[in-house]
Design an enzyme around this catalytic site. Structure first.
Site, short mmCIF file in Angstrom:
data_model
loop_
_atom_site.label_atom_id
_atom_site.label_comp_id
_atom_site.label_asym_id
_atom_site.label_seq_id
_atom_site.Cartn_x
_atom_site.Cartn_y
_atom_site.Cartn_z
CG HIS A 1 17.00 -20.65 -88.49
ND1 HIS A 1 15.63 -20.61 -88.48
CD2 HIS A 1 17.33 -21.97 -88.56
CE1 HIS A 1 15.14 -21.84 -88.55
NE2 HIS A 1 16.15 -22.68 -88.59
CE LYS B 1 7.72 -30.61 -91.86
NZ LYS B 1 8.07 -30.82 -90.53
NE ARG C 1 17.58 -27.15 -83.03
CZ ARG C 1 16.56 -27.30 -83.83
NH1 ARG C 1 15.50 -26.55 -83.67
NH2 ARG C 1 16.57 -28.21 -84.76
CB SER D 1 10.78 -23.52 -87.81
OG SER D 1 11.99 -22.90 -88.17
P1 ADP Z 1 15.83 -28.41 -91.56
O1 ADP Z 1 16.76 -27.80 -92.55
O2 ADP Z 1 16.41 -29.62 -90.90
O3 ADP Z 1 14.42 -28.56 -92.03
P2 ADP Z 1 15.68 -25.88 -90.13
O4 ADP Z 1 15.41 -25.06 -91.30
O5 ADP Z 1 14.75 -25.65 -88.96
O6 ADP Z 1 15.72 -27.42 -90.33
O7 ADP Z 1 17.16 -25.62 -89.62
C1 ADP Z 1 18.27 -25.48 -90.43
C2 ADP Z 1 19.51 -25.66 -89.58
O8 ADP Z 1 19.52 -24.72 -88.50
C3 ADP Z 1 19.64 -27.04 -88.92
O9 ADP Z 1 21.00 -27.40 -88.90
C4 ADP Z 1 19.13 -26.81 -87.53
O10 ADP Z 1 19.69 -27.73 -86.60
C5 ADP Z 1 19.63 -25.41 -87.26
N1 ADP Z 1 18.82 -24.72 -86.25
C6 ADP Z 1 17.47 -24.63 -86.17
N2 ADP Z 1 17.09 -23.95 -85.07
C7 ADP Z 1 18.25 -23.60 -84.42
C8 ADP Z 1 18.55 -22.92 -83.19
N3 ADP Z 1 17.57 -22.48 -82.40
N4 ADP Z 1 19.85 -22.77 -82.85
C9 ADP Z 1 20.82 -23.25 -83.65
N5 ADP Z 1 20.62 -23.92 -84.79
C10 ADP Z 1 19.35 -24.10 -85.18
#
Ligand code: ADP
Length: 165
Positions: free
Chosen positions: A17, A41, A90, A129
């Site tokens: 992130h 969740k 990703r 995460s």
């Molecule tokens: P969500 O909002 O779908 O619950 P997250 O908070 O984990 O998911 O991720 C927010 C955004 O960051 C999403 O677009 C996700 O694809 C992206 N993201 C998560 N992990 C990574 C990573 N390791 N590299 C690049 N982008 C990521």
């Protein structure tokens, strides 16, 4: 001024992130990282904790602000006059879900909210995460994935949860 919002659960924020945040902050004049507060969740970290972690991680980036929101991204964007959402990709597995979200947000906002995708830096492509939480729940090393202060908060939470069993 080009402003964008990077919405997500960030439960917790990982280096993946943070990499997207840093790169997006170079593209846009203002980047608002906004923690989503309506996942069905139960999250590991409260919204306030997730906001604090993001604030700490981005304190050296003056054009990055941290916020939170509930409900639809399209409503939040309209209320704050934001027209670009940033999301990270990703792998191909992210694509279908992200495409649906992006198209849904465009539709719900009557074309006022577009999504810009940044592809992950390869060293973070495997990070999520949920996998970081799983490793931490077994006491594994997560120093490659999150800052030290996030890792210690995760270990503490899992310790408390195990104490409750
Ligand atoms: P969500 O909002 O779908 O619950 P997250 O908070 O984990 O998911 O991720 C927010 C955004 O960051 C999403 O677009 C996700 O694809 C992206 N993201 C998560 N992990 C990574 C990573 N390791 N590299 C690049 N982008 C990521």
């Amino acid at each position: 001024m080009k402003r964008a919002v990077y919405p997500g659960s960030f439960d917790p924020m990982t280096y993946g992130h943070l990499d997207i945040i840093r790169r997006a902050s170079e593209i846009f004049d203002i980047l608002i990282v906004s923690v989503l507060n309506n996942k069905p969740k139960t999250p590991l970290f409260s919204v306030e904790e997730r906001v604090k972690i993001l604030e700490e991680a981005t304190k050296d980036l003056p054009n990055v602000k941290v916020d939170s929101f509930s409900g639809l991204l399209s409503n939040y964007a309209a209320e704050n006059n934001l027209h670009v959402a940033v999301r990270g990709l990703r792998a191909i597995t992210d694509f279908e879900y992200e495409l649906q979200l992006a198209q849904g947000n465009r539709k719900l906002s009557d074309g006022h909210l577009d999504t810009v995708f940044l592809t992950t830096s390869l060293e973070y492509a495997y990070l999520s995460s949920s996998s970081v939480k799983e490793i931490a729940s077994f006491g594994g090393d997560v120093s490659h994935a999150v800052p030290e202060y996030v890792a210690s908060q995760m270990y503490e939470k899992f310790k408390q949860m195990k104490g409750m069993d």
